[in-house]
Structure formats: C-alpha cells, structure tokens
Motif scaffolding. Structure first.
Motif, short mmCIF file in Angstrom:
data_model
loop_
_atom_site.label_atom_id
_atom_site.label_comp_id
_atom_site.label_asym_id
_atom_site.label_seq_id
_atom_site.Cartn_x
_atom_site.Cartn_y
_atom_site.Cartn_z
N SER A 293 4.45 -24.01 -23.07
CA SER A 293 3.06 -24.47 -22.98
C SER A 293 2.94 -25.69 -22.09
O SER A 293 2.06 -25.77 -21.21
CB SER A 293 2.54 -24.80 -24.38
OG SER A 293 1.26 -25.38 -24.32
N THR A 413 -8.19 -22.43 -33.03
CA THR A 413 -7.56 -22.81 -31.76
C THR A 413 -6.58 -23.97 -31.89
O THR A 413 -6.00 -24.40 -30.89
CB THR A 413 -8.66 -23.19 -30.73
OG1 THR A 413 -9.44 -24.25 -31.27
CG2 THR A 413 -9.56 -22.02 -30.42
N LYS A 414 -6.40 -24.49 -33.10
CA LYS A 414 -5.44 -25.57 -33.29
C LYS A 414 -4.02 -25.03 -33.25
O LYS A 414 -3.75 -23.95 -33.76
CB LYS A 414 -5.70 -26.29 -34.61
CG LYS A 414 -7.02 -27.06 -34.62
CD LYS A 414 -7.22 -27.82 -35.92
CE LYS A 414 -8.51 -28.62 -35.90
NZ LYS A 414 -8.73 -29.36 -37.16
N ARG A 415 -3.12 -25.80 -32.66
CA ARG A 415 -1.74 -25.35 -32.47
C ARG A 415 -1.06 -25.10 -33.81
O ARG A 415 -1.08 -25.92 -34.71
CB ARG A 415 -0.97 -26.41 -31.67
CG ARG A 415 0.47 -26.05 -31.38
CD ARG A 415 1.06 -27.02 -30.40
NE ARG A 415 0.39 -26.91 -29.11
CZ ARG A 415 0.74 -26.02 -28.18
NH1 ARG A 415 1.73 -25.17 -28.41
NH2 ARG A 415 0.12 -25.98 -27.03
N ARG A 417 -1.88 -23.01 -36.11
CA ARG A 417 -2.77 -22.63 -37.22
C ARG A 417 -2.82 -21.13 -37.33
O ARG A 417 -3.13 -20.42 -36.37
CB ARG A 417 -4.18 -23.18 -36.96
CG ARG A 417 -5.10 -23.08 -38.16
CD ARG A 417 -4.67 -24.08 -39.23
NE ARG A 417 -5.67 -24.17 -40.29
CZ ARG A 417 -5.68 -23.40 -41.38
NH1 ARG A 417 -4.73 -22.49 -41.54
NH2 ARG A 417 -6.61 -23.54 -42.29
N LEU A 428 0.21 -19.86 -31.90
CA LEU A 428 0.08 -20.65 -30.68
C LEU A 428 -0.78 -19.98 -29.62
O LEU A 428 -1.18 -20.62 -28.64
CB LEU A 428 1.47 -20.93 -30.07
CG LEU A 428 2.44 -21.72 -30.95
CD1 LEU A 428 3.80 -21.76 -30.29
CD2 LEU A 428 1.91 -23.11 -31.21
N SER A 431 -4.37 -21.43 -29.07
CA SER A 431 -4.31 -22.82 -28.58
C SER A 431 -3.87 -22.84 -27.12
O SER A 431 -4.36 -23.66 -26.33
CB SER A 431 -3.35 -23.63 -29.44
OG SER A 431 -2.02 -23.19 -29.29
N SER A 434 -6.89 -21.95 -25.05
CA SER A 434 -7.81 -23.08 -24.96
C SER A 434 -7.31 -24.14 -23.99
O SER A 434 -8.08 -24.71 -23.20
CB SER A 434 -8.02 -23.69 -26.35
OG SER A 434 -8.89 -24.80 -26.31
N GLU A 435 -6.00 -24.41 -24.02
CA GLU A 435 -5.43 -25.43 -23.15
C GLU A 435 -5.51 -25.01 -21.68
O GLU A 435 -5.86 -25.82 -20.81
CB GLU A 435 -3.98 -25.71 -23.54
CG GLU A 435 -3.85 -26.47 -24.86
CD GLU A 435 -2.41 -26.61 -25.30
OE1 GLU A 435 -1.53 -26.11 -24.55
OE2 GLU A 435 -2.16 -27.21 -26.35
#
Length: 468
Positions: A293, A413-415, A417, A428, A431, A434-435
């Motif tokens: 990532s 979208t939280k890593r 989660r 992942l 997330s 989103s990143e």
C-alpha cells in the motif's frame, strides 16, 4: 478588479483604448487648429474687404461721401445676410453716411474705444448682434480722407454664423473620416494581433496533444520570442519523466528487497504450530499488504503530476470483467463504459481500485454485479476547481447482496476493518481503494444500492479528447 483573462482580448482591448484615445485627441487638435485657421482667415477677409471699401470711397461734389464699393460678394447686396459695409463721417465732417444695400436702414452698435481699443495698425475687431439677430464680426478703422483733415469711420461686418457652419461641416467630415479610420485600424490591429499570437496558440495545441498522450514533447516551428518557453517546457517534461522513472525504479527495488524477507517469514509461519503459525502468517500478510500500500502511494505521488499518465478505460475494465467471470461463473457481471473514456491514472492503479471493488462485490452479491463508467459533472465535493481544465469520470460498482447498515458505511473504508469474519480477506481492499482515489485527488463513497446491496462510487480525474 481584474482584467481580461485572454491575452488576445487584453492586447486588443489596450490597442483599442489607445487607438480610440489617440483618435479623440487627434480630432480635438485638428478641430482646434482648423478653428484657429478659419477665424484668422475670416479676420483677414474682413480686413481685405475693409481696405477695398476705403479705396473705393472719397469726398465728392458738395462735400459728400462718394463711391460705390464693389466687393465681389452678392451677400453685401442682399438684405439681412449679416454682411455689411458702413462709412460714417467723423467730427465736423457733416456728410451723409454710406452703407451697403444689405444693411438697409438698420444700424450696428459701436462699442466705445475704452471697451474695444484699436491695435497697433489702428484697427479693431469686435463681435455684435445685428438688428436681424445675426452674430457678426466687425472690422473697423478710421481714415483721414483729404488734406483738410476730414475723416470717416469705415466698418465691414461678416456673418460669424457662416464661419461656424463651415467649421461644423469640417468637423463632421473629420469625425466621419476618423471613425472610419478607427474601425479600419481596429480590424487591422485585431488581425495583426491574432496573427502575432498564433505561435502561442500553436504551443497551446501542442500542450493539448501532450496532455492527450498524442505527443511526448512540444514540436514544431516557433518564433525566437516563444522558443525559450518551448525549450523550458520540454526540459520540464523530460525532468518529470526522469523523476517518474527514478521513483518507479526505487519502488521496484524496495519491493524486491522486501519480497524475500516476507516470503521467508510466511514459510516459517507454515512450519510452526497452528496457533503461532496462524498468528505469524496473518501478521506477515498484513505487513505485506501495508508495504504494498505505501509503495503504491509513493509511486502515485511520484508520477501524479506527470502530464503523460493516462489509461484507456474500456479495454482495462473488459479484461477485469472477463477474469471475474471466469473466477465466478455463477455470477453475472454487467459492464457499461462511455465511449472514449480515458482516466488520468496509471493502468495498474485503475486495475487495483476497480479490481478490489469487483472482487468485494462478487464476494457478497447474490446474483450479479453492475459496473458503470460515465462522465461526472464536476470535481469531488469540497475540492476547489482546478486551475487547468480537468474533467472527471464516475466509476460505479453495485451488487445485489446484503449491503451494509448506514452506521457501517463510514467504517468500511478504515484499514483492517471487517464486518464478516467468516469470509477470507484482510480488510484492506476498500481502504486501498480510498487511498489511491485520494492520491489522485478523487473521491470514494459507499452507499446503499437500489439493487439492494452496496453501491461503491469512485470519482476519478479523466482526460477528454475533445479539447476546445
């Protein structure tokens, strides 16, 4: 207050303002000079007529004034024209006065010498209004007619309205000529400015070709004044390309250097007992995902400003959908892409973002997944409009699965989660999507789909091939 944003409009506006101001000043100066010339010529005419009258008159029989001045102008014979000559005896000379037929029995007032004194030529000029309402200018002098000292006052009057009409006629002709000249100059100036700025327009079109991916540098013939700018832009593009290549090489080197240690850790985890091995394996996989990532983010940051990054959307998504159909033969995948859609992104970033969304949708859907790509109206909410002309594409992935509750949409979208621990995954994927979208200054949003499942919407920068 800001001026026009167009260089052509700015130069044309300044040239028009300057030309207009210059023409107004020229008109005023020429008009003033012509008035001075007309007034001087009018005064000289009256002086010449005055001395013609003087030369035509003498003292005749019976001590009377005798003579018939012929000035060659019918206006002195026609009544009320404002053109007169008058001879009046002075002092003890008791002869009857003489006057032109145009004056008739009327008289013209004579101002005192104190108000209008004689000049060094023993002449004086003064304006008056005659009995008929004409504005006239009078030329006057006094002349001794014989050796006995008998004298007379000689006056010649001319109509000032005629002079003013002549000046007005000249001014009208002058203004019409200057307006025609000004309009012609405006057209010529506009053509000259447009012709002179053509090299900049060629440079703009060359930059557009670079932005569309049709060229890699500014090419063509440019004048000496524009050539330094062209050379600097080409040098900037080359420097940008070297930075991108160097960043990619460093990313590849780092990925290669970390690949072997992570593989060793994963192999060691498989040889350990179940509980300890599973813990080490999951942590190694998480490390691997984290490293990948951040490597992606570094790579994107290195090449994001490049003007040459672009990906044709349709072939990439068709390939992804074919792979998903083979992996999930029991699912239906529907694809709709706007013709000619091009994303200003690296191909592998497009594949990773859309691939994660497709994989996630295929994992939770009941019967099918819908993927749609179309032009978007504007930039992401809260983002300022770009200083350059930028367009956007909306990528939507929907499924008919169970979806998420409203309270879960922001957490998804939280890593790391995960809401369904029964299915494989590291939490992942969303997330990372989103990143990557954020690194390209786009946006990523999750909503409930009208089909019952999850609706994932990506707003990503695009490149249009129809540049105005």
């Amino acid at each position: 207050m800001t001026g026009p944003s167009s260089l052509t409009a700015r130069v044309l506006l300044l040239a028009t303002l300057w030309s207009g101001l210059a023409l107004v000043v020229i008109a005023l100066v020429i008009s003033a000079l012509y008035r001075q010339s007309a007034e001087r010529a009018f005064t000289d005419l009256l002086r010449a007529q005055l001395y013609n009258v003087i030369n035509s008159v003498s003292i005749g029989e019976g001590n009377n004034l005798a003579g018939n001045p012929q000035l060659g102008d019918l206006r002195y014979s026609q009544p009320e024209t404002g053109w007169y000559w008058i001879i009046e005896p002075l002092g003890t000379f008791a002869a009857a006065p003489l006057s032109s037929p145009s004056l008739g029995v009327s008289k013209i007032a004579v101002p005192s010498i104190l108000n209008v004194p004689f000049n060094n030529r023993y002449e004086r000029f003064y304006p008056v209004v005659d009995a008929f309402g004409n504005n006239v200018l009078v030329a006057e002098t006094e002349v001794v007619l014989d050796s006995q000292g008998r004298a007379a006052r000689f006056r010649v009057a001319g109509n000032l309205d005629a002079m003013e009409e002549d000046i007005a006629t000249f001014n009208r002709s002058l203004y019409i000529a200057l307006v025609v000249f000004g309009l012609g100059s405006l057209v010529v100036n506009g053509g000259a400015i447009l012709f002179g700025l053509q090299p900049l327009d060629r440079a703009r079109r060359a930059l557009e070709r670079i932005r569309r991916g049709d060229a890699e540098r500014l090419e063509g013939e440019f004048p000496r004044e524009v050539l330094p700018l062209v050379n600097e832009i080409n040098a900037l593009i080359e420097s940008n390309r070297r930075i991108v290549d160097r960043a990619r090489m460093q990313v590849g080197n780092l990925a290669h250097s970390l690949k072997t240690p992570l593989a060793v850790l994963l192999n060691e985890a498989r040889s350990l007992e179940a509980t300890q091995g599973e813990l080490m394996r999951s942590q190694a996989e998480a490390m691997q995902a984290q490293v990948q990532s951040y490597l992606n983010r570094a790579r994107i940051a290195a090449q994001r400003e490049s003007v040459l990054v672009r990906t044709e959307v349709e072939p990439v998504l068709e390939r992804l959908v074919r792979v998903m159909r083979r992996l999930n033969p029991e699912r239906e995948f529907n694809l709709s892409v706007s013709p000619g859609a091009v994303l200003a992104m690296e191909q592998q970033d497009v594949e990773e973002t859309v691939g994660n969304l497709l994989e996630n949708a295929a994992r939770f859907c009941r019967t099918g997944v819908w993927l749609r790509v179309a032009a978007a109206a504007g930039p992401p909410a809260g983002e300022p409009a770009d200083t350059i002309r930028r367009t956007w594409l909306e990528v939507v992935v929907e499924d008919d699965g169970p979806g998420l509750e409203p309270g879960q949409l922001g957490e998804a979208t939280k890593r790391g989660r995960r809401f369904d621990e029964s299915r494989p995954g590291a939490g992942l994927g969303l997330s990372i999507v989103s990143e990557i979208a954020g690194e390209y200054q786009g946006s990523f949003e999750l909503q409930r789909s009208e089909k019952g499942g999850l609706r994932a919407t990506l707003l990503l920068p695009s490149v249009t091939k129809d540049v105005a």
